[in-house]
Scaffold this motif. Sequence first.
Motif, PDB file in Angstrom:
ATOM      1  N   TYR A 119       0.831  -1.204   0.000  1.00  0.00           N
ATOM      2  CA  TYR A 119       0.000   0.000   0.000  1.00  0.00           C
ATOM      3  C   TYR A 119       0.870   1.262   0.000  1.00  0.00           C
ATOM      4  O   TYR A 119       0.598   2.221  -0.743  1.00  0.00           O
ATOM      5  CB  TYR A 119      -0.908  -0.014   1.232  1.00  0.00           C
ATOM      6  N   LEU A 120       1.913   1.255   0.797  1.00  0.00           N
ATOM      7  CA  LEU A 120       2.767   2.443   0.923  1.00  0.00           C
ATOM      8  C   LEU A 120       3.566   2.737  -0.334  1.00  0.00           C
ATOM      9  O   LEU A 120       4.010   3.871  -0.540  1.00  0.00           O
ATOM     10  CB  LEU A 120       3.712   2.271   2.116  1.00  0.00           C
ATOM     11  N   SER A 122       2.548   3.130  -3.195  1.00  0.00           N
ATOM     12  CA  SER A 122       1.837   4.080  -4.061  1.00  0.00           C
ATOM     13  C   SER A 122       1.589   5.419  -3.363  1.00  0.00           C
ATOM     14  O   SER A 122       0.778   6.222  -3.813  1.00  0.00           O
ATOM     15  CB  SER A 122       0.498   3.483  -4.517  1.00  0.00           C
ATOM     16  N   THR A 123       2.290   5.639  -2.248  1.00  0.00           N
ATOM     17  CA  THR A 123       2.121   6.884  -1.497  1.00  0.00           C
ATOM     18  C   THR A 123       3.420   7.675  -1.488  1.00  0.00           C
ATOM     19  O   THR A 123       4.464   7.190  -1.938  1.00  0.00           O
ATOM     20  CB  THR A 123       1.704   6.603  -0.045  1.00  0.00           C
ATOM     21  N   TRP A 194       3.190   8.749   7.674  1.00  0.00           N
ATOM     22  CA  TRP A 194       2.604   7.418   7.816  1.00  0.00           C
ATOM     23  C   TRP A 194       3.251   6.698   8.994  1.00  0.00           C
ATOM     24  O   TRP A 194       4.472   6.655   9.100  1.00  0.00           O
ATOM     25  CB  TRP A 194       2.830   6.582   6.549  1.00  0.00           C
ATOM     26  N   HIS A 219      -1.083   9.469   9.009  1.00  0.00           N
ATOM     27  CA  HIS A 219      -1.968   8.334   8.770  1.00  0.00           C
ATOM     28  C   HIS A 219      -1.522   7.139   9.608  1.00  0.00           C
ATOM     29  O   HIS A 219      -0.325   6.835   9.679  1.00  0.00           O
ATOM     30  CB  HIS A 219      -1.956   7.949   7.288  1.00  0.00           C
TER      31      HIS A 219
END
Length: 244
Positions: A119-120, A122-123, A194, A219
């Motif tokens: 997930y990370l 794409s951040t 994050w 987040h």
Amino acid sequence: MKAVVFSGTTEGRQFSKILANLGVEVLVSVATEIGAEEQDENENITIHVGRCTAAEMTKLLHGASICVDATHPYATEATRTICEACETTGVEYHRLLRTESELPKNSIVFETAAEAAEYLESTAGNVLLTTGAKELSAFKNLDIKRIFPRVLPTLDGIRACEALDIPHRNIIAMQGPFSLDLNRVILEQFNIQWLVTKDGGAVGGFMEKAKACEYCGAHLLVLRRPRENGETVESILERCRELL
């Protein structure tokens, strides 16, 4: 009466101390030197340091009336091995459960560290990893300049970071649990967007991390706790008193 407590956690330390004060001969097994340092001294407590195989656990259980598994909620492999050793020796097994936290509504929950890492990818923004040195390799595909691992101040912790070529200036080697204020300072100091954590419960400082994220606008990513069955301190103590 002899009891073996597989510990390294706050509740394990507290439980073993209560047993020792009841006059029980307690063997406390911890994985690291830090776990041994944290254990209170007591004439009825003997400490074994080092991660154990099933065969080594079997030896530790020799002559014991009861075994209490007070390992970390995410230490599933350790729990499995302890169960095997108890089955082999016929020693009564009890799992001491840590109360789960109520996860904030805006937290992002994953089953594994690998899923969180994917997930990370794409951040953007810096990532504070508080999931422990063992989970670091799951994040190897992230830009290492983004990663700020918070690990125990041990050689193993530092080496795990170095194995991923994480810059030393990014390594936060500290022993928790941490206060809300300290978490806030770390998030602000390293410009963290994050934070990845496990649900360590109240004794693991989970809510202090969650509240720090809310305060700083970071987040919160949570690795879901493995499902398991177990007992409270009170119920296991009641059984120990029966054996006494």
